[in-house]
Write a protein that holds these residues in place. Structure first.
Motif, PDB file in Angstrom:
ATOM      1  N   ASP A   1      39.918  39.885  53.516  1.00 50.19           N
ATOM      2  CA  ASP A   1      39.511  41.078  52.879  1.00 50.19           C
ATOM      3  C   ASP A   1      39.472  40.977  51.378  1.00 50.19           C
ATOM      4  N   VAL A   2      38.675  41.950  50.969  1.00 48.61           N
ATOM      5  CA  VAL A   2      38.663  42.146  49.259  1.00 48.61           C
ATOM      6  C   VAL A   2      39.834  42.190  48.727  1.00 48.61           C
TER       7      VAL A   2
ATOM      8  N   VAL B   1      31.177  41.187  43.083  1.00 49.26           N
ATOM      9  CA  VAL B   1      31.521  41.630  44.602  1.00 49.26           C
ATOM     10  C   VAL B   1      30.168  41.422  45.375  1.00 49.26           C
TER      11      VAL B   1
ATOM     12  N   HIS C   1      32.727  46.680  48.745  1.00 48.26           N
ATOM     13  CA  HIS C   1      33.884  46.013  48.281  1.00 48.26           C
ATOM     14  C   HIS C   1      34.514  46.424  46.933  1.00 48.26           C
TER      15      HIS C   1
ATOM     16  N   TYR D   1      38.214  46.113  45.069  1.00 48.60           N
ATOM     17  CA  TYR D   1      38.451  45.601  44.275  1.00 48.60           C
ATOM     18  C   TYR D   1      38.950  46.281  42.894  1.00 48.60           C
TER      19      TYR D   1
END
Length: 126
Positions: free
Chosen positions: A46-47, A79, A84, A88
């Motif tokens: 995952d981001v 990204v 995302h 982030y």
């Protein structure tokens, strides 16, 4: 360092400064883009997990230079999709301090390996 956010232009969209003034005589550290990979080359799916590793790695680089996240003046982040961005930015905001540094976030088509979804580079001064 002094944030610069003129009242004559639109406020930032998120938690960042339009610019940061670095005092004369400061040392600069320019950090290469960090990917979300741990020391054992593990990559979270995952981001948020990847972004957290990016910033943890940056923290270790800054520590080697005798600096920390309070020394950040600029962040460039990348990204691989709009989906995302929020994850982030959530992690970025956990690591940045007030005043927040200047920051740019871009959507790119990809990185060296398909599983990477975020890359972060910084400039620090102190």
């Amino acid at each position: 360092m002094k944030p610069i956010t003129p009242s004559t232009i639109a406020r930032p969209f998120a938690r960042y400064s339009h610019a940061m003034e670095v005092p004369e005589g400061s040392r600069l550290v320019l950090c290469s883009g960090q990917l979300g990979m741990d020391a054992d080359k593990g990559i979270p799916a995952d981001v948020e997990g990847q972004a957290r590793l990016c910033f943890q790695n940056i923290g270790k680089i800054l520590a080697e230079a005798g600096m920390d996240f309070s020394n950040l003046v600029r962040i460039n982040a990348y990204v691989t999709g709009r989906e995302h961005m929020a994850g982030y930015m959530k992690v970025r905001d956990e690591f940045t301090q007030d005043p927040p540094p200047a920051s740019t976030l871009m959507i790119v088509s990809g990185f060296t390996r398909e599983e990477f979804v975020v890359e972060v580079e910084v400039i620090a001064a102190g």
